[in-house]
Scaffold this active site. Structure first.
Site, mmCIF file in Angstrom:
data_model
loop_
_atom_site.group_PDB
_atom_site.id
_atom_site.type_symbol
_atom_site.label_atom_id
_atom_site.label_comp_id
_atom_site.label_asym_id
_atom_site.label_seq_id
_atom_site.Cartn_x
_atom_site.Cartn_y
_atom_site.Cartn_z
ATOM 1 N N ARG A 225 0.850 -1.178 0.000
ATOM 2 C CA ARG A 225 0.000 0.000 0.000
ATOM 3 C C ARG A 225 0.894 1.238 0.000
ATOM 4 O O ARG A 225 1.964 1.250 0.624
ATOM 5 C CB ARG A 225 -0.903 0.039 1.240
ATOM 6 C CG ARG A 225 -2.029 -0.964 1.215
ATOM 7 C CD ARG A 225 -3.097 -0.633 0.165
ATOM 8 N NE ARG A 225 -4.175 -1.605 0.156
ATOM 9 C CZ ARG A 225 -4.270 -2.636 -0.693
ATOM 10 N NH1 ARG A 225 -3.343 -2.820 -1.641
ATOM 11 N NH2 ARG A 225 -5.295 -3.453 -0.638
ATOM 12 N N HIS A 273 -0.964 0.219 -10.006
ATOM 13 C CA HIS A 273 -1.603 -0.770 -9.116
ATOM 14 C C HIS A 273 -2.080 -1.994 -9.911
ATOM 15 O O HIS A 273 -3.284 -2.290 -9.971
ATOM 16 C CB HIS A 273 -2.769 -0.134 -8.339
ATOM 17 C CG HIS A 273 -3.108 -0.895 -7.087
ATOM 18 N ND1 HIS A 273 -3.566 -0.292 -5.947
ATOM 19 C CD2 HIS A 273 -3.064 -2.217 -6.803
ATOM 20 C CE1 HIS A 273 -3.791 -1.217 -5.020
ATOM 21 N NE2 HIS A 273 -3.491 -2.391 -5.530
HETATM 22 C C1 GLV Z 1 -4.957 -5.232 -4.132
HETATM 23 O O1 GLV Z 1 -4.380 -4.244 -3.840
HETATM 24 C C2 GLV Z 1 -5.464 -6.192 -3.180
HETATM 25 O O2 GLV Z 1 -5.509 -5.882 -1.992
HETATM 26 O O3 GLV Z 1 -5.822 -7.294 -3.603
#
Ligand code: GLV
Length: 310
Positions: A225, A273
């Site tokens: 994160r 991401h």
């Molecule tokens: C992605 O960030 C997840 O938590 O699967």
């Protein structure tokens, strides 16, 4: 007839609806916000559900995070405290994450930044070959993702360590645990990979103090994160040469704002991401299994411990 609510602003509900209908034909699948009577919802499949949305869901029996991370759930002060929470633990996502970590680890290890700079100058120049047995990789977080990555990295011959909350034994991986061993873990790490859950204990864990404990010239890879990193501290460490480069897939604000310093920084690789995206094709089976268990009054697998936050 199990009543299921789906919320994910970034993904279409279609694959989930169709896949679940094929497995549980009697399912009543409702897509937020058109969920009818909230009191009828038994099973909530969610990703970044707006805070306050659980109001009226008095019949809720399970909340399922549509990702491996669950920090998004705890942002809601009204998250029901007595409802079991489960998360996805999908081997396909672990494989995907390991590939992304390896891609960036090998790019740094095989002098990708140096060769890219030479190519930009049209220079054919050969650097001394890197030595795998001297490139010490450290994985923060030995959950499903961290363990999978650590095993693959160790299998390639990199001296591999992991840092976890509690002590454990992993073949081929030197495990450090707790805050007491964080300093030693960082001091032996040439490439730092963060795969921690985001909790009160891990927020901002990559900061000026911890970065200073790494050997000079370490690479930082973050696929956990954005809030694990104090951005100003990482940027300062990159500018001073304490950190040689960073590959970042996650950010405090996503999408990463266009004016953010990471975009233009020559030593930072920005990714949107994508290291381990949720894949309905592989995750459906475990969600279906959880819905069946909940409908039978049983506890689903992969439960989250709300006191730990993961
Ligand atoms: C992605 O960030 C997840 O938590 O699967």
């Amino acid at each position: 007839m199990p009543v299921v609510m789906f919320h994910d602003a970034l993904a279409s509900p279609d694959a989930w609806r169709d896949g679940l209908a094929a497995r549980i034909p009697e399912l009543d699948f409702r897509v937020w916000p058109d969920i009818g009577d909230p009191g009828e919802i038994e099973f909530a499949m969610v990703w970044n559900l707006p805070p306050g949305s659980y109001a009226g869901m008095t019949g809720l029996r399970c909340i399922c995070s549509l990702g491996q991370g669950v920090d998004h759930l705890f942002l809601d002060p009204d998250l029901p405290r007595d409802v079991p929470i489960m998360r996805l633990v999908d081997p396909w996502m672990s494989q995907s994450m390991t590939e992304w970590i390896l891609l960036n680890l090998l790019y740094f290890h095989r002098q990708g930044p140096e060769y890219d700079a030479l190519v930009r100058q049209h220079r054919w120049h050969v650097l001394p070959p890197p030595e795998t047995s001297e490139c010490r990789v450290g994985i923060m977080g030995l959950g499903a993702l961290g363990l999978h990555a650590a095993r693959a990295i160790s299998g390639l011959g990199f001296p591999t360590a992991g840092w976890a909350r509690t002590a454990r034994t992993v073949d081929g991986v030197e495990v450090y645990s707790g805050n007491g061993q964080l300093t030693d873990f960082l001091a032996r790490t040439d490439v730092l990979c963060c795969l921690l859950p985001l909790t009160a204990a891990t927020r901002g864990i990559i900061n000026t103090d911890t970065l200073a404990l790494l050997p000079r010239g370490t690479f930082v890879i973050n696929a956990a994160r954005g809030a694990h990193i104090v951005d100003e501290d990482l940027l300062a460490a990159l500018d001073s040469g304490q950190v040689a480069g960073a590959a970042l897939d996650v950010f405090h604000t996503e999408p990463l704002p266009p004016e953010h310093a990471y975009w233009a920084h020559p030593a930072v690789r920005v990714w949107p991401h994508v290291s381990a995206q949720t894949n309905p094709a592989t995750a459906l089976e475990q969600v279906a299994a959880a819905i069946r268990r909940v409908a039978d009054g049983r506890i689903p697998e992969n439960l989250v411990d709300p006191t730990l936050g993961y």
